[in-house]
Structures are given as C-alpha cells and as structure tokens.
Design an enzyme around this catalytic site. Sequence first.
Site, PDB file in Angstrom:
ATOM      1  N   TYR A   1      -7.038  -3.909  11.651  1.00  0.00           N
ATOM      2  CA  TYR A   1      -6.039  -3.427  12.630  1.00  0.00           C
ATOM      3  C   TYR A   1      -5.883  -1.911  12.545  1.00  0.00           C
ATOM      4  O   TYR A   1      -6.072  -1.201  13.530  1.00  0.00           O
ATOM      5  CB  TYR A   1      -4.682  -4.119  12.402  1.00  0.00           C
ATOM      6  CG  TYR A   1      -3.527  -3.376  13.053  1.00  0.00           C
ATOM      7  CD1 TYR A   1      -3.426  -3.250  14.441  1.00  0.00           C
ATOM      8  CD2 TYR A   1      -2.522  -2.768  12.271  1.00  0.00           C
ATOM      9  CE1 TYR A   1      -2.380  -2.543  15.044  1.00  0.00           C
ATOM     10  CE2 TYR A   1      -1.474  -2.067  12.857  1.00  0.00           C
ATOM     11  CZ  TYR A   1      -1.408  -1.962  14.245  1.00  0.00           C
ATOM     12  OH  TYR A   1      -0.377  -1.253  14.825  1.00  0.00           O
TER      13      TYR A   1
ATOM     14  N   THR B   1       0.365   4.348  14.778  1.00  0.00           N
ATOM     15  CA  THR B   1       1.141   3.726  13.703  1.00  0.00           C
ATOM     16  C   THR B   1       0.977   4.477  12.378  1.00  0.00           C
ATOM     17  O   THR B   1      -0.053   5.137  12.156  1.00  0.00           O
ATOM     18  CB  THR B   1       0.664   2.258  13.518  1.00  0.00           C
ATOM     19  OG1 THR B   1       1.074   1.774  12.251  1.00  0.00           O
ATOM     20  CG2 THR B   1      -0.856   2.140  13.568  1.00  0.00           C
ATOM     21  N   ASP B   2       1.973   4.353  11.517  1.00  0.00           N
ATOM     22  CA  ASP B   2       1.881   4.950  10.167  1.00  0.00           C
ATOM     23  C   ASP B   2       0.722   4.349   9.377  1.00  0.00           C
ATOM     24  O   ASP B   2       0.225   4.958   8.425  1.00  0.00           O
ATOM     25  CB  ASP B   2       3.208   4.778   9.395  1.00  0.00           C
ATOM     26  CG  ASP B   2       3.659   3.333   9.218  1.00  0.00           C
ATOM     27  OD1 ASP B   2       2.991   2.411   9.730  1.00  0.00           O
ATOM     28  OD2 ASP B   2       4.702   3.132   8.553  1.00  0.00           O
ATOM     29  N   GLU B   3       0.273   3.146   9.774  1.00  0.00           N
ATOM     30  CA  GLU B   3      -0.754   2.451   8.991  1.00  0.00           C
ATOM     31  C   GLU B   3      -2.095   3.187   8.997  1.00  0.00           C
ATOM     32  O   GLU B   3      -2.936   2.940   8.139  1.00  0.00           O
ATOM     33  CB  GLU B   3      -0.927   1.006   9.481  1.00  0.00           C
ATOM     34  CG  GLU B   3       0.362   0.217   9.350  1.00  0.00           C
ATOM     35  CD  GLU B   3       0.184  -1.280   9.465  1.00  0.00           C
ATOM     36  OE1 GLU B   3      -0.882  -1.792   9.124  1.00  0.00           O
ATOM     37  OE2 GLU B   3       1.149  -1.941   9.905  1.00  0.00           O
TER      38      GLU B   3
ATOM     39  N   LYS C   1      -6.904   1.183  15.130  1.00  0.00           N
ATOM     40  CA  LYS C   1      -5.910   2.146  15.647  1.00  0.00           C
ATOM     41  C   LYS C   1      -6.353   3.573  15.302  1.00  0.00           C
ATOM     42  O   LYS C   1      -6.230   4.478  16.119  1.00  0.00           O
ATOM     43  CB  LYS C   1      -4.519   1.870  15.061  1.00  0.00           C
ATOM     44  CG  LYS C   1      -3.849   0.607  15.553  1.00  0.00           C
ATOM     45  CD  LYS C   1      -3.542   0.604  17.045  1.00  0.00           C
ATOM     46  CE  LYS C   1      -2.455   1.573  17.433  1.00  0.00           C
ATOM     47  NZ  LYS C   1      -2.073   1.418  18.870  1.00  0.00           N
TER      48      LYS C   1
HETATM   49  P1  NAD Z   1       2.776  -6.427  20.681  1.00  0.00           P
HETATM   50  O1  NAD Z   1       1.663  -7.167  20.034  1.00  0.00           O
HETATM   51  O2  NAD Z   1       4.150  -7.005  20.665  1.00  0.00           O
HETATM   52  O3  NAD Z   1       2.419  -6.166  22.229  1.00  0.00           O
HETATM   53  C1  NAD Z   1       1.147  -5.790  22.648  1.00  0.00           C
HETATM   54  C2  NAD Z   1       1.096  -5.937  24.176  1.00  0.00           C
HETATM   55  O4  NAD Z   1      -0.185  -5.465  24.630  1.00  0.00           O
HETATM   56  C3  NAD Z   1       1.250  -7.362  24.666  1.00  0.00           C
HETATM   57  O5  NAD Z   1       2.128  -7.414  25.765  1.00  0.00           O
HETATM   58  C4  NAD Z   1      -0.172  -7.750  25.082  1.00  0.00           C
HETATM   59  O6  NAD Z   1      -0.203  -8.715  26.135  1.00  0.00           O
HETATM   60  C5  NAD Z   1      -0.705  -6.398  25.540  1.00  0.00           C
HETATM   61  N1  NAD Z   1      -2.179  -6.352  25.466  1.00  0.00           N
HETATM   62  C6  NAD Z   1      -2.950  -6.694  24.400  1.00  0.00           C
HETATM   63  N2  NAD Z   1      -4.254  -6.543  24.714  1.00  0.00           N
HETATM   64  C7  NAD Z   1      -4.298  -6.062  25.997  1.00  0.00           C
HETATM   65  C8  NAD Z   1      -5.346  -5.682  26.883  1.00  0.00           C
HETATM   66  N3  NAD Z   1      -6.641  -5.800  26.512  1.00  0.00           N
HETATM   67  N4  NAD Z   1      -5.030  -5.221  28.102  1.00  0.00           N
HETATM   68  C9  NAD Z   1      -3.714  -5.110  28.484  1.00  0.00           C
HETATM   69  N5  NAD Z   1      -2.684  -5.470  27.698  1.00  0.00           N
HETATM   70  C10 NAD Z   1      -2.967  -5.945  26.472  1.00  0.00           C
HETATM   71  O7  NAD Z   1       2.760  -4.978  20.041  1.00  0.00           O
HETATM   72  P2  NAD Z   1       3.985  -4.005  19.674  1.00  0.00           P
HETATM   73  O8  NAD Z   1       4.521  -4.392  18.357  1.00  0.00           O
HETATM   74  O9  NAD Z   1       4.886  -3.906  20.848  1.00  0.00           O
HETATM   75  O10 NAD Z   1       3.190  -2.639  19.472  1.00  0.00           O
HETATM   76  C11 NAD Z   1       2.945  -1.782  20.593  1.00  0.00           C
HETATM   77  C12 NAD Z   1       2.157  -0.571  20.121  1.00  0.00           C
HETATM   78  O11 NAD Z   1       2.899   0.122  19.121  1.00  0.00           O
HETATM   79  C13 NAD Z   1       0.808  -0.900  19.488  1.00  0.00           C
HETATM   80  O12 NAD Z   1      -0.127   0.059  19.909  1.00  0.00           O
HETATM   81  C14 NAD Z   1       1.059  -0.801  17.987  1.00  0.00           C
HETATM   82  O13 NAD Z   1      -0.109  -0.421  17.309  1.00  0.00           O
HETATM   83  C15 NAD Z   1       2.113   0.290  17.953  1.00  0.00           C
HETATM   84  N6  NAD Z   1       3.036   0.246  16.802  1.00  0.00           N
HETATM   85  C16 NAD Z   1       3.741  -0.882  16.521  1.00  0.00           C
HETATM   86  C17 NAD Z   1       4.653  -0.891  15.465  1.00  0.00           C
HETATM   87  C18 NAD Z   1       5.493  -2.117  15.148  1.00  0.00           C
HETATM   88  O14 NAD Z   1       6.218  -2.107  14.148  1.00  0.00           O
HETATM   89  N7  NAD Z   1       5.466  -3.167  15.963  1.00  0.00           N
HETATM   90  C19 NAD Z   1       4.816   0.256  14.673  1.00  0.00           C
HETATM   91  C20 NAD Z   1       4.078   1.398  14.996  1.00  0.00           C
HETATM   92  C21 NAD Z   1       3.206   1.375  16.073  1.00  0.00           C
END
Ligand code: NAD
Length: 318
Positions: A147, A123-125, A151
């Site tokens: 968080y 993530t950008d964060e 990451k």
């Molecule tokens: P989300 O919270 O919607 O989904 C996370 C998923 O991971 C869920 O299905 C959860 O059940 C699963 N999970 C959590 N802990 C687990 C474990 N111990 N074992 C197996 N599965 C597990 O997240 P998202 O928004 O879809 O983000 C996905 C990825 O993208 C993350 O790594 C996040 O850091 C990154 N990201 C998100 C954004 C954003 O805007 N949402 C932006 C940049 C990067």
Amino acid sequence: MKLLVTGGCGFIGSNFIRYMLGKYPHYQIINLDKLTYAGNPSSLKDIKNNPNYFFVKGDICDPIVVNEVMKKVDHVVHFAAESHVDRSIEDGSVFVRTNVLGTNTLLQSALANNIKKFVHISTDEVYGSIKEGSFTETDKLNPSSPYSSSKAGSDLLAMSYYTTYGLPVCITRCTNNFGPYQYPEKLIPFFISRLAEGKKVPVYGTGLNIRDWIYVEDHCSAVDFVLHNGSSGEVYNIDGGNELTNLEITHRLLKMLGKDESSIEYVEDRKGHDFRYSLDGSKLKKMGWKPQYDFDTALEQTARWYVENRWWWEPLKR
Ligand code: NAD
C-alpha cells in the site's frame, strides 16, 4: 471553483465533499468514484440532491471517463485509492493499478486540460517507520507495505509532472484519520462496531505500535487550506498531534463502549508492521492552518456516531 474530487464516496472524500459544499455553497463539485467495496454512495445521501454536486461512476484508470470530467473542472483533489494495508499484503496488484496507474491517468489529463491546482492526497506511511523524532517533508521516502509503496510511487509521479511539465501539483501527507463513514475494516470503526456487537477486538502483537491520529474534519480543513494557499511543487505534512499506541486507543474505546480488558484478543502481528509513524507538521501550521478538534471529544463523538448509525455499517459487515 469547479472541483473534481476523486474517490468522493470513500471515507475522507465523502467528508471532504460535505465540508466543501457547506463552506463554499457556490462551488461545483464533480465526484468521480468507481464504487469499489470501499465506496458507498449512502455516505453522501444528505447532499445527493444539492444542485452543485454531480456524481460520475467511473475508474480513474480509464482515460476516456477521466477526460470527460477533467474538461469540466479547473481544480482537482485526488483521494481515490486502494487504502487498506492488510489487503495490500494479501495482493498488491490492484494497489499498483489504482494508486500508480490511476494517478498517472489523472495527471496526464490534468495537464491536457490546463488544471489550475492538483492536490494529491498522500499519507504519512510513505516515510516508513521512525523510532524517535518526526519526518519533515524533505525526508526520504521509505515505505514498507505494498500500500505505502504504491502511494509513494504516486507521490513521485505527481511531483514529476510538476518538475517536468510545470503542472501545479501539491502533495499532502496526513496521519491516521478517524470519524464517521469510515469503512469498518479500519481500526477505529472496526473496533467500535465489534464492541457494539458484543464481540472481542483483535489487537496485533503487543499493541504497542504507535500512530498519530487526526479527526477527519481537520484533515478536510487542511486539504481545503492547501487547495487555496498551497504553492505548486510543495509537499505538506498534516499531523494530528495525538500519538498513541494501538493499545491506548483500544482502552479508550473499551471505556466509551462500557467494556473491559476481557474484550481484547491479542493476535499474530501484521507482517512488516511499522512501529511508529510521526510527522512534523510545522510547515503547514506556520502558514496558518491548525486543527480544531480535541482528540478525546472527537473520539467520543465518533464512537457515538457508529453506535447511533448502525444502518450505515451493518450492511458492510454482512
Ligand atoms: P477509502 O478506501 O475509504 O476510499 C477510497 C475511495 O476511492 C472509495 O470510494 C473507492 O470506491 C474509490 N476508488 C478506489 N479505486 C478507484 C478507482 N480505480 N477509480 C475511482 N475510484 C476509486 O479511502 P480513505 O480512507 O478515504 O482515503 C482516501 C485517500 O486518503 C487515499 O488516497 C489514502 O491513501 C489517503 N489517506 C488516508 C488516511 C486514512 O487514515 N484513512 C490517512 C492519510 C491518507
């Protein structure tokens, strides 16, 4: 390609699996997801009978389960994470467990099973806040919240497996995503669902914090691009080119939902709230990837999706 997707029942993971099976119907995808509060199998109910899709309920911190699925695949895209900043401020423990230990478990198993490409989704964060200009991939990590710190830890670990063992790792760092199937605790679906229920939306502080936004399908196409074209040991920023204050996003949503200023409630600012995230995404664009979606059109499409698909988010708010 035989692909392991972790966290495929979450927001971006479910959109990614749908995107990949649509574009490459002959690829096989195993989705390993623990189904935490953020994991929702109904986000993939339209593809659950696809013969090339396999769901395994399991924890990325469990080496036995991880090894079982890892030995059946040749590529990995790792989305699974605890992802909500506010929850991490209340208690960071599960963030460290899943994001750091879970990523390490996957990396160890990927190494033992000769995985050809491991794409770690970040993530950008992790770069922290920036007043002016934009972060490039070589800038130092300076995360603020539990968080983003967890990451950043997982990014460093992933890269150490490339440096130490030659594991073919790529890292992507993307800006804020929006689109269908996002858990309604995150700003855009939270606000749309509240407005659809006739409630006010809580804006942190002055609402002037800036985020860059990308439509989730553009993030999916960028990850697909890195999976096929990324070089091992490289980091790729993915920007949306849509920097807006939280208040600007709020005003757009108010207009789309037929509401006015009176639906805004200003609340105490988030602790350690980063002022602005901004990425320089030129490295990936020079390689040939570009986003397809116009921001305002995609935001309207997203608002309409939540209004028309209350079946998906209403049970999550109970
Ligand atoms: P989300 O919270 O919607 O989904 C996370 C998923 O991971 C869920 O299905 C959860 O059940 C699963 N999970 C959590 N802990 C687990 C474990 N111990 N074992 C197996 N599965 C597990 O997240 P998202 O928004 O879809 O983000 C996905 C990825 O993208 C993350 O790594 C996040 O850091 C990154 N990201 C998100 C954004 C954003 O805007 N949402 C932006 C940049 C990067």
